[in-house]
Design a protein around this motif. Structure first.
Motif, PDB file in Angstrom:
ATOM      1  N   ARG A  70       0.934  -0.940  -0.007  1.00  0.00           N
ATOM      2  CA  ARG A  70      -0.120  -0.144  -0.423  1.00  0.00           C
ATOM      3  C   ARG A  70       1.235   0.992  -0.335  1.00  0.00           C
ATOM      4  O   ARG A  70       2.010   1.185   0.429  1.00  0.00           O
ATOM      5  N   GLN A  95      -3.505   7.068   0.294  1.00  0.00           N
ATOM      6  CA  GLN A  95      -2.781   6.651  -0.431  1.00  0.00           C
ATOM      7  C   GLN A  95      -2.788   6.804  -1.361  1.00  0.00           C
ATOM      8  O   GLN A  95      -3.633   7.603  -2.459  1.00  0.00           O
ATOM      9  N   HIS A 106      -5.219  -8.138   0.048  1.00  0.00           N
ATOM     10  CA  HIS A 106      -4.664  -9.165   1.645  1.00  0.00           C
ATOM     11  C   HIS A 106      -6.283  -8.829   2.443  1.00  0.00           C
ATOM     12  O   HIS A 106      -6.913  -8.415   2.053  1.00  0.00           O
ATOM     13  N   HIS A 108      -6.677  -8.269   6.525  1.00  0.00           N
ATOM     14  CA  HIS A 108      -6.432  -8.296   8.291  1.00  0.00           C
ATOM     15  C   HIS A 108      -7.783  -8.035   9.405  1.00  0.00           C
ATOM     16  O   HIS A 108      -8.781  -7.606   8.588  1.00  0.00           O
ATOM     17  N   ARG A 114     -12.220   3.991   3.741  1.00  0.00           N
ATOM     18  CA  ARG A 114     -11.313   4.807   2.185  1.00  0.00           C
ATOM     19  C   ARG A 114     -12.548   5.948   2.373  1.00  0.00           C
ATOM     20  O   ARG A 114     -13.809   6.211   1.405  1.00  0.00           O
ATOM     21  N   HIS A 147      -9.100  -7.226  -0.027  1.00  0.00           N
ATOM     22  CA  HIS A 147      -9.581  -6.305  -0.701  1.00  0.00           C
ATOM     23  C   HIS A 147      -8.172  -6.001  -1.109  1.00  0.00           C
ATOM     24  O   HIS A 147      -6.474  -6.436  -1.164  1.00  0.00           O
ATOM     25  N   HIS A 149      -6.613  -3.702  -4.856  1.00  0.00           N
ATOM     26  CA  HIS A 149      -7.032  -1.810  -5.250  1.00  0.00           C
ATOM     27  C   HIS A 149      -6.607  -1.820  -6.660  1.00  0.00           C
ATOM     28  O   HIS A 149      -5.106  -2.251  -6.824  1.00  0.00           O
ATOM     29  N   ASP A 161      -7.303   7.069   3.793  1.00  0.00           N
ATOM     30  CA  ASP A 161      -7.765   5.398   4.940  1.00  0.00           C
ATOM     31  C   ASP A 161      -7.606   5.742   5.830  1.00  0.00           C
ATOM     32  O   ASP A 161      -6.573   6.395   6.441  1.00  0.00           O
ATOM     33  N   ILE A 165      -6.036   1.075  13.401  1.00  0.00           N
ATOM     34  CA  ILE A 165      -5.574  -0.035  13.845  1.00  0.00           C
ATOM     35  C   ILE A 165      -4.944   0.299  15.271  1.00  0.00           C
ATOM     36  O   ILE A 165      -5.023  -1.042  15.762  1.00  0.00           O
TER      37      ILE A 165
HETATM   38  C1  1HN Z   1      -3.882  -1.025   4.285  1.00  0.00           C
HETATM   39  O1  1HN Z   1      -3.894  -2.442   4.177  1.00  0.00           O
HETATM   40  C2  1HN Z   1      -4.397  -0.288   3.647  1.00  0.00           C
HETATM   41  O2  1HN Z   1      -6.471  -1.988   2.429  1.00  0.00           O
HETATM   42  C3  1HN Z   1      -3.919   1.003   3.308  1.00  0.00           C
HETATM   43  O3  1HN Z   1      -5.088   0.125   1.449  1.00  0.00           O
HETATM   44  C4  1HN Z   1      -3.448   1.570   4.935  1.00  0.00           C
HETATM   45  C5  1HN Z   1      -2.459   0.521   6.779  1.00  0.00           C
HETATM   46  C6  1HN Z   1      -1.958   0.421   7.286  1.00  0.00           C
HETATM   47  C7  1HN Z   1      -2.372  -1.219   7.387  1.00  0.00           C
HETATM   48  C8  1HN Z   1      -2.842  -1.723   6.282  1.00  0.00           C
HETATM   49  C9  1HN Z   1      -5.103  -1.000   2.071  1.00  0.00           C
HETATM   50  C10 1HN Z   1      -3.324   0.380   5.832  1.00  0.00           C
HETATM   51  C11 1HN Z   1      -3.425  -0.892   5.628  1.00  0.00           C
END
Ligand code: 1HN
Length: 347
Positions: A70, A95, A106, A108, A114, A147, A149, A161, A165
């Motif tokens: 990212r 981003q 990935h 999490h 967004r 997800h 992009h 974003d 966290i």
């Molecule tokens: C993440 O997965 C995204 O999916 C954006 O776009 C920012 C910051 C820390 C950890 C995972 C994304 C992130 C993130």
């Protein structure tokens, strides 16, 4: 009252001896532990897009989205260096995804929002469904969903974003996983979640499987229309102007369990009454220009600028032009815990 040196020495000696048993005297820290009102250890801060954008674009020459996973510049609270936090419970970053790039799949346990700041036409995919994003859209990545992009448009796309966290880290409840391929297979036609869940109606036998909203993308075209229709039917709120919260149609709560999201319209020339609340809040300017006094700082802002208002800091917004502000905070968490408070007319 001054204490005799012998008492101080005896206490210090006592603290040292109990310290070796991993104990400490509450009476030395009670007042800090239970402050009479919030005493945030972070500060108001702002990021002008004119200052940030050249660095974002430069980052695009240094690393690809694929290599970076990212490509994000974190908006870090200046009072919390190295923490990657914008408030103690929230993460924020901008981003960049360039034409033709893919940010690989990935998942999490941290939830993400967004909020689209610049460009249109890139997609994000969640669990096999894609949505095309436009400026001002609010898009959800629920906890533990795959997800990725991609940008099939001809222009750079930038979005804010927002992730929970720091909250997830506090609970030590973070898990993450990489996808087998960069791009997930599309298994659900584009527009499916919108068709099923986004019209104030729900499929008759559908039962939610999680607290997160089933709506994938809350498009700006509709949010903007809702604000402008509100303007026609009544006066603005003295503190907020015309302010709406995004809603999960399945339970009436916030679309993401850990993060509340809001959009407000400030009429041209509007000056808000002073306001404070316990949820530290991140703002993204969508339209217009004006300024906000946050505690003892004043931030001038216009479209695409960002700023953060700490817990219990008094905020006063002034809109030069008709303005629209997106914001997010941990308010739903505080409300669930019976902690959230506000002060309309705070000093
Ligand atoms: C993440 O997965 C995204 O999916 C954006 O776009 C920012 C910051 C820390 C950890 C995972 C994304 C992130 C993130």
């Amino acid at each position: 009252m001054a204490k005799p040196a012998t008492v101080n020495n005896a206490r210090r000696d006592f603290y040292e001896r109990i310290g070796s048993l991993s104990m400490a005297p509450l009476w030395e820290s009670l007042h800090q532990l239970v402050p009479p009102q919030p005493a945030p250890k972070y500060q108001p801060a702002s990021w002008s897009y004119d200052a940030v954008r050249p660095f974002l674009m430069e980052s695009g020459t240094l690393i690809t989205a694929k290599e970076a996973v990212r490509r994000v510049l974190i908006l870090e609270n200046p009072a919390m260096p190295g923490s990657a936090c914008i408030t103690p419970t929230l993460y924020a970053g901008l981003q960049l995804i360039l034409p033709g790039e893919v940010a690989p799949s990935h998942r999490h346990t941290q939830s993400a929002l967004r909020f689209i700041v610049e460009g249109e036409g890139a997609y994000t995919a969640v669990d096999g469904e894609r949505t095309i994003m436009h400026e001002g859209d609010f898009v959800i990545t629920p906890t533990w969903t795959w997800h990725d992009h991609g940008n099939d448009s001809s222009r750079p796309m930038v979005w804010l974003d927002g992730l929970d966290i720091p909250l997830v880290a506090m609970f030590n409840a973070g898990f993450a996983d990489n996808g087998e391929s960069d791009e997930q297979a599309v298994t659900t036609p584009q527009g499916t979640s919108d068709a099923r869940y986004a019209s104030g109606l729900l499929p008759v036998d559908w039962k939610p499987s999680r607290q997160t909203s089933p709506i994938f993308n809350y498009p700006y075209a509709r949010t903007r229309e809702a604000l402008h229709r509100l303007v026609k039917v009544g006066p603005p709120d003295a503190c907020h102007g015309y302010k709406l919260r995004y809603v999960n149609p399945a339970n009436g709560g916030a679309p993401i369990a850990t993060m509340g999201t809001f959009m407000q319209l400030l009429p041209e020339g509007f000056a808000s009454a002073p306001y404070r609340c316990t949820d530290g809040t991140v703002f993204s300017v969508v339209e217009g220009q004006g300024e906000s006094r946050v505690g003892d700082k004043t931030f001038r802002w216009k479209k695409r600028d960002h700023f953060v208002v700490p817990s219990w800091a008094t905020v006063v917004h002034q809109a030069t032009d008709e303005s629209v502000l997106f914001s997010f905070s941990d308010r739903p968490v505080q409300e669930r815990l019976d902690l959230w408070r506000e002060d309309r007319g705070g000093r």
